[in-house]
Design a protein around this motif. Sequence first.
Motif, PDB file in Angstrom:
ATOM      1  N   ARG A 235      39.986  36.855  54.860  1.00  0.00           N
ATOM      2  CA  ARG A 235      39.653  37.814  55.705  1.00  0.00           C
ATOM      3  C   ARG A 235      39.500  39.498  55.162  1.00  0.00           C
ATOM      4  N   LEU A 236      40.317  39.759  54.210  1.00  0.00           N
ATOM      5  CA  LEU A 236      40.396  41.109  53.795  1.00  0.00           C
ATOM      6  C   LEU A 236      39.192  41.186  52.719  1.00  0.00           C
ATOM      7  N   LYS A 237      37.976  42.053  53.138  1.00  0.00           N
ATOM      8  CA  LYS A 237      36.943  42.215  52.254  1.00  0.00           C
ATOM      9  C   LYS A 237      37.192  42.889  51.174  1.00  0.00           C
ATOM     10  N   GLY A 238      38.352  43.815  50.787  1.00  0.00           N
ATOM     11  CA  GLY A 238      38.540  44.294  49.828  1.00  0.00           C
ATOM     12  C   GLY A 238      39.445  43.411  48.677  1.00  0.00           C
ATOM     13  N   TYR A 239      39.669  42.158  48.940  1.00  0.00           N
ATOM     14  CA  TYR A 239      40.760  41.351  48.235  1.00  0.00           C
ATOM     15  C   TYR A 239      39.833  41.157  46.800  1.00  0.00           C
ATOM     16  N   HIS A 240      40.618  41.455  45.501  1.00  0.00           N
ATOM     17  CA  HIS A 240      39.963  41.204  44.457  1.00  0.00           C
ATOM     18  C   HIS A 240      40.424  39.775  44.023  1.00  0.00           C
ATOM     19  N   TRP A 241      39.237  38.930  43.951  1.00  0.00           N
ATOM     20  CA  TRP A 241      39.310  37.591  43.687  1.00  0.00           C
ATOM     21  C   TRP A 241      39.376  37.334  42.010  1.00  0.00           C
ATOM     22  N   HIS A 242      38.823  38.104  41.486  1.00  0.00           N
ATOM     23  CA  HIS A 242      38.498  38.143  39.975  1.00  0.00           C
ATOM     24  C   HIS A 242      38.640  39.494  39.259  1.00  0.00           C
ATOM     25  N   ALA A 243      39.390  39.615  38.130  1.00  0.00           N
ATOM     26  CA  ALA A 243      39.591  40.689  37.218  1.00  0.00           C
ATOM     27  C   ALA A 243      38.392  40.680  36.260  1.00  0.00           C
ATOM     28  N   TRP A 244      37.733  41.734  35.859  1.00  0.00           N
ATOM     29  CA  TRP A 244      36.554  41.780  35.137  1.00  0.00           C
ATOM     30  C   TRP A 244      36.848  42.961  33.736  1.00  0.00           C
ATOM     31  N   ASP A 245      36.278  42.262  32.997  1.00  0.00           N
ATOM     32  CA  ASP A 245      35.718  43.269  31.646  1.00  0.00           C
ATOM     33  C   ASP A 245      34.712  43.268  31.034  1.00  0.00           C
ATOM     34  N   LEU A 246      34.225  44.029  30.057  1.00  0.00           N
ATOM     35  CA  LEU A 246      32.691  43.711  29.766  1.00  0.00           C
ATOM     36  C   LEU A 246      32.428  42.471  29.360  1.00  0.00           C
ATOM     37  N   SER A 247      33.167  41.791  28.638  1.00  0.00           N
ATOM     38  CA  SER A 247      32.734  40.638  28.110  1.00  0.00           C
ATOM     39  C   SER A 247      32.698  39.649  29.371  1.00  0.00           C
ATOM     40  N   LEU A 248      33.136  39.699  30.364  1.00  0.00           N
ATOM     41  CA  LEU A 248      33.005  39.092  31.638  1.00  0.00           C
ATOM     42  C   LEU A 248      31.637  39.272  32.215  1.00  0.00           C
ATOM     43  N   LEU A 249      31.571  40.641  32.322  1.00  0.00           N
ATOM     44  CA  LEU A 249      30.138  40.945  32.934  1.00  0.00           C
ATOM     45  C   LEU A 249      29.133  40.648  32.109  1.00  0.00           C
ATOM     46  N   GLN A 250      29.471  40.635  30.681  1.00  0.00           N
ATOM     47  CA  GLN A 250      28.022  40.347  29.992  1.00  0.00           C
ATOM     48  C   GLN A 250      27.611  38.728  30.087  1.00  0.00           C
ATOM     49  N   GLU A 251      28.702  38.037  30.215  1.00  0.00           N
ATOM     50  CA  GLU A 251      28.404  36.601  30.226  1.00  0.00           C
ATOM     51  C   GLU A 251      27.896  36.148  31.904  1.00  0.00           C
ATOM     52  N   ALA A 252      28.309  36.923  32.729  1.00  0.00           N
ATOM     53  CA  ALA A 252      28.113  36.639  34.034  1.00  0.00           C
ATOM     54  C   ALA A 252      26.197  37.183  34.277  1.00  0.00           C
ATOM     55  N   MET A 253      25.827  38.245  33.459  1.00  0.00           N
ATOM     56  CA  MET A 253      24.728  38.462  33.527  1.00  0.00           C
ATOM     57  C   MET A 253      23.657  37.590  32.679  1.00  0.00           C
ATOM     58  N   ALA A 254      24.336  36.861  31.589  1.00  0.00           N
ATOM     59  CA  ALA A 254      23.559  36.028  30.732  1.00  0.00           C
ATOM     60  C   ALA A 254      23.550  34.711  31.712  1.00  0.00           C
ATOM     61  N   CYS A 255      24.533  34.304  32.313  1.00  0.00           N
ATOM     62  CA  CYS A 255      24.265  33.243  33.314  1.00  0.00           C
ATOM     63  C   CYS A 255      23.435  33.376  34.226  1.00  0.00           C
TER      64      CYS A 255
END
Length: 267
Positions: A235-255
Amino acid sequence: VYRGEQGGDRPTGAFGGACSNNSYTLPLRRRRIAPSASALESFQKKIIALARNASALEIGGPTTDIGGLYAQLAWASVDIVNWSEQDGAVTRVETVGAEASSGSAFYVDDRLLGRLRVGDGGRLEHVADGSYDVVMAFHVLEHFADPLRALATWRRVLKPGGYFVISVPWAGNTYDRDVPVSTIYDLILAHADAADSSDDPEVLRRLEQRVRAYHRLVDLDTCPFCSDDLATARRLKGYHWHAWDLSLLQEAMACTGAVVEYLDIMD
């Protein structure tokens, strides 16, 4: 800044549709990604050029703490999708019409830029394919239990050759500092579980375990959206479901099927 694929048919997706990029393969180990020393200056020049006569959609805005994002750039139009209407220092939102679908008028310095609609920024059911030149999301992606679904949706509404402009909080500088950074494998599993909407008992059990583990690791003294209860976390829209770094952001973009042009750490 992330450039979408140029034209062509949209792929059906790899890993059960989790990745829009049909040819994406999982890395054997986390890639080490270093920011470019000149990336910030290049990004500033790029966003100025991108905005010129372009149509944009911001998820979770309007963002008013990035100087000149709206007031000083030559956008043709900017629409906003958020969970609720928000006023900002340089914006004015005026409700028009009785129909929720009509949204509200979004102004910057008395200039009508577009519409603000209240809704799920990860689904965008009311937005047609290929509607925008640019999709922006600043500190939004971490709030999705299934961020790959959100990215696929944003890709859908981009025109061929369109751009993502996305930022996520650097985990080490937030209350997530002691939370392990997610991997692309974690994101793919979250998509397989339909983590943002599933009511399957087994999925709910896994999500409950994740929420309780996160609650033990996060800095509770500085976390305004923390809960050890799954229903509350959803219900909390500000909840963090995942912690990110540059590597994960790069992989998510490639995906997702995007080509990374600029990747940097900003204060």
